[in-house]
Design a protein around this motif. Structure first.
Motif, PDB file in Angstrom:
ATOM      1  N   TYR A 157      81.227 116.273  29.843  1.00 44.94           N
ATOM      2  CA  TYR A 157      82.271 115.996  28.839  1.00 44.94           C
ATOM      3  C   TYR A 157      81.790 116.366  27.433  1.00 44.94           C
ATOM      4  O   TYR A 157      82.523 117.012  26.668  1.00 44.94           O
ATOM      5  CB  TYR A 157      82.672 114.518  28.920  1.00 44.94           C
ATOM      6  N   ASN A 158      80.580 115.974  27.077  1.00 49.24           N
ATOM      7  CA  ASN A 158      80.070 116.264  25.731  1.00 49.24           C
ATOM      8  C   ASN A 158      79.974 117.766  25.489  1.00 49.24           C
ATOM      9  O   ASN A 158      80.322 118.264  24.411  1.00 49.24           O
ATOM     10  CB  ASN A 158      78.695 115.621  25.550  1.00 49.24           C
ATOM     11  N   THR A 159      79.502 118.506  26.483  1.00 47.31           N
ATOM     12  CA  THR A 159      79.355 119.958  26.342  1.00 47.31           C
ATOM     13  C   THR A 159      80.717 120.628  26.166  1.00 47.31           C
ATOM     14  O   THR A 159      80.888 121.509  25.308  1.00 47.31           O
ATOM     15  CB  THR A 159      78.634 120.535  27.567  1.00 47.31           C
ATOM     16  N   ALA A 160      81.689 120.224  26.952  1.00 50.74           N
ATOM     17  CA  ALA A 160      83.025 120.819  26.875  1.00 50.74           C
ATOM     18  C   ALA A 160      83.687 120.506  25.536  1.00 50.74           C
ATOM     19  O   ALA A 160      84.361 121.359  24.939  1.00 50.74           O
ATOM     20  CB  ALA A 160      83.890 120.316  28.030  1.00 50.74           C
ATOM     21  N   LYS A 161      83.475 119.295  25.026  1.00 48.62           N
ATOM     22  CA  LYS A 161      84.083 118.921  23.753  1.00 48.62           C
ATOM     23  C   LYS A 161      83.464 119.708  22.600  1.00 48.62           C
ATOM     24  O   LYS A 161      84.174 120.164  21.691  1.00 48.62           O
ATOM     25  CB  LYS A 161      83.910 117.422  23.533  1.00 48.62           C
ATOM     26  N   ALA A 162      82.151 119.882  22.641  1.00 50.60           N
ATOM     27  CA  ALA A 162      81.479 120.645  21.585  1.00 50.60           C
ATOM     28  C   ALA A 162      81.906 122.112  21.612  1.00 50.60           C
ATOM     29  O   ALA A 162      82.109 122.732  20.550  1.00 50.60           O
ATOM     30  CB  ALA A 162      79.962 120.533  21.751  1.00 50.60           C
ATOM     31  N   ALA A 163      82.055 122.681  22.790  1.00 46.77           N
ATOM     32  CA  ALA A 163      82.476 124.081  22.906  1.00 46.77           C
ATOM     33  C   ALA A 163      83.883 124.273  22.355  1.00 46.77           C
ATOM     34  O   ALA A 163      84.167 125.262  21.663  1.00 46.77           O
ATOM     35  CB  ALA A 163      82.408 124.532  24.365  1.00 46.77           C
ATOM     36  N   LEU A 164      84.783 123.323  22.629  1.00 50.08           N
ATOM     37  CA  LEU A 164      86.146 123.420  22.121  1.00 50.08           C
ATOM     38  C   LEU A 164      86.166 123.305  20.593  1.00 50.08           C
ATOM     39  O   LEU A 164      86.905 124.042  19.923  1.00 50.08           O
ATOM     40  CB  LEU A 164      87.007 122.329  22.747  1.00 50.08           C
ATOM     41  N   ARG A 165      85.350 122.422  20.047  1.00 52.23           N
ATOM     42  CA  ARG A 165      85.299 122.277  18.595  1.00 52.23           C
ATOM     43  C   ARG A 165      84.794 123.570  17.935  1.00 52.23           C
ATOM     44  O   ARG A 165      85.310 123.973  16.890  1.00 52.23           O
ATOM     45  CB  ARG A 165      84.382 121.110  18.221  1.00 52.23           C
ATOM     46  N   GLN A 166      83.828 124.208  18.543  1.00 51.45           N
ATOM     47  CA  GLN A 166      83.307 125.460  17.992  1.00 51.45           C
ATOM     48  C   GLN A 166      84.369 126.557  18.023  1.00 51.45           C
ATOM     49  O   GLN A 166      84.504 127.338  17.069  1.00 51.45           O
ATOM     50  CB  GLN A 166      82.074 125.894  18.775  1.00 51.45           C
ATOM     51  N   LEU A 167      85.152 126.623  19.073  1.00 49.81           N
ATOM     52  CA  LEU A 167      86.223 127.614  19.163  1.00 49.81           C
ATOM     53  C   LEU A 167      87.296 127.367  18.104  1.00 49.81           C
ATOM     54  O   LEU A 167      87.835 128.320  17.522  1.00 49.81           O
ATOM     55  CB  LEU A 167      86.840 127.598  20.563  1.00 49.81           C
ATOM     56  N   GLU A 168      87.591 126.111  17.847  1.00 50.56           N
ATOM     57  CA  GLU A 168      88.585 125.793  16.824  1.00 50.56           C
ATOM     58  C   GLU A 168      88.084 126.205  15.433  1.00 50.56           C
ATOM     59  O   GLU A 168      88.876 126.659  14.601  1.00 50.56           O
ATOM     60  CB  GLU A 168      88.897 124.302  16.880  1.00 50.56           C
ATOM     61  N   HIS A 169      86.781 126.063  15.187  1.00 50.42           N
ATOM     62  CA  HIS A 169      86.204 126.544  13.927  1.00 50.42           C
ATOM     63  C   HIS A 169      86.332 128.060  13.835  1.00 50.42           C
ATOM     64  O   HIS A 169      86.647 128.607  12.771  1.00 50.42           O
ATOM     65  CB  HIS A 169      84.743 126.130  13.815  1.00 50.42           C
ATOM     66  N   GLN A 170      86.080 128.744  14.932  1.00 50.63           N
ATOM     67  CA  GLN A 170      86.195 130.204  14.936  1.00 50.63           C
ATOM     68  C   GLN A 170      87.627 130.638  14.640  1.00 50.63           C
ATOM     69  O   GLN A 170      87.843 131.667  13.991  1.00 50.63           O
ATOM     70  CB  GLN A 170      85.737 130.762  16.282  1.00 50.63           C
ATOM     71  N   LEU A 171      88.580 129.863  15.096  1.00 53.21           N
ATOM     72  CA  LEU A 171      89.975 130.191  14.795  1.00 53.21           C
ATOM     73  C   LEU A 171      90.228 130.083  13.298  1.00 53.21           C
ATOM     74  O   LEU A 171      90.963 130.889  12.719  1.00 53.21           O
ATOM     75  CB  LEU A 171      90.906 129.255  15.572  1.00 53.21           C
ATOM     76  N   ASP A 172      89.615 129.110  12.648  1.00 55.50           N
ATOM     77  CA  ASP A 172      89.736 128.996  11.190  1.00 55.50           C
ATOM     78  C   ASP A 172      89.082 130.176  10.490  1.00 55.50           C
ATOM     79  O   ASP A 172      89.542 130.611   9.426  1.00 55.50           O
ATOM     80  CB  ASP A 172      89.096 127.695  10.704  1.00 55.50           C
TER      81      ASP A 172
END
Length: 282
Positions: A157-172
């Motif tokens: 769960y922690n790994t998946a959440k961190a990966a999603l947060r990084q992708l959202e930053h990349q979208l910004d």
């Protein structure tokens, strides 16, 4: 010789002595006046022939300097994506926060969709681990924090959440904004080309805050202190004279005996970063 004759002779001698004393005193007085007159004449001549020493003066100072911008920023891309919008041209003025470029969002949005699915799967696995520990759905808060943290790690769960947060930053990062206000220079970006991370797309120079940089010899440093007024004349416009004040003095003397100084300039339409100028101090 009779008594009367002797008396007459003595009176003559006394009168002769008195006359001699008077003549001698007069001569001495005349000599004293002559000596005094000669002394005054010599002093006057000396005062005329010997001019007074002039006060030492400091020669005017001039050297070559370079006009620079106080702030200059390179605009880079943080991700490797295609440029789909380029909203600047060489020499264009931009404002801080203005959108100056956009990168393609398609690939990152697809990754975000996949990342959200992976996070949901990890969360489901997390709940299964807790239920396996005897905790019912809806009562997971009763589990100790150590058990929940272990379940989050084992479920991914922690790994998946961190990966999603990084992708959202990349979208910004797909939207690039001007970090400062100024003029666009060194435009390297090309529409529909791929922007590489760390590669400079263009630069923004703040032309509203300028300075002139120059070097002086160590023995001239005493003439320059913070706040000292100088005159700056661009070589391109020799009839223009701009006022500046010393704002920075290097605390280090270079090996060649030079000291670096900087002075703040008042902005002017003819002043541009990179110009050569003559710095003068009266």
């Amino acid at each position: 010789m009779t008594y009367s004759n002797m008396k007459y002779l003595v009176s003559k001698i006394i009168m002769g002595i008195a006359v001699g004393v008077v003549l001698t005193a007069c001569g001495n007085r005349q000599q004293s006046k002559a000596d005094s007159h000669e002394s005054e004449t010599a002093a006057a001549a000396a005062s005329v022939s010997t001019p007074a020493k002039a006060e030492p003066t400091t020669a005017p100072f001039s050297c070559k300097g370079t006009i620079q911008s106080v702030s200059e920023v390179a605009v880079n891309s943080r991700i490797n994506e295609q440029i789909v919008m380029l909203g600047v041209e060489m020499g264009q003025r931009v404002h801080k926060g203005q959108v100056v470029a956009r990168l393609d969002r398609t690939a990152i949005e697809d990754k975000i969709t996949k990342g959200r699915a992976e996070l949901e799967q990890a969360e489901f696995q997390y709940q299964n681990i807790l239920m396996g520990q005897g905790y019912k759905r809806g009562n997971f808060d009763q589990a100790p924090e150590t058990i929940k943290e272990l379940a989050r790690v084992n479920s991914g769960y922690n790994t998946a959440k961190a990966a999603l947060r990084q992708l959202e930053h990349q979208l910004d990062y797909c939207t690039i904004q001007a970090p400062i206000s100024g003029i666009v220079t060194q435009l390297n970006a090309v529409l529909y080309a791929t922007a590489a991370p760390g590669e400079t797309l263009f630069r923004i120079v703040d032309t509203e805050h300028l300075k002139v940089s120059f070097d002086v010899l160590e023995n001239e440093l005493r003439r320059f202190e913070k706040g000292t007024a100088i005159t700056v004349t661009p070589i391109s416009y020799p009839d223009d004279h701009h006022q500046a004040r010393i704002t920075a003095v290097s605390p280090v003397v270079e090996k060649n005996g030079m000291v670096h100084l900087e002075a703040t300039l008042t902005p002017h339409p003819r002043l541009m970063p990179g110009m050569s100028a003559i710095v003068m101090l009266e």
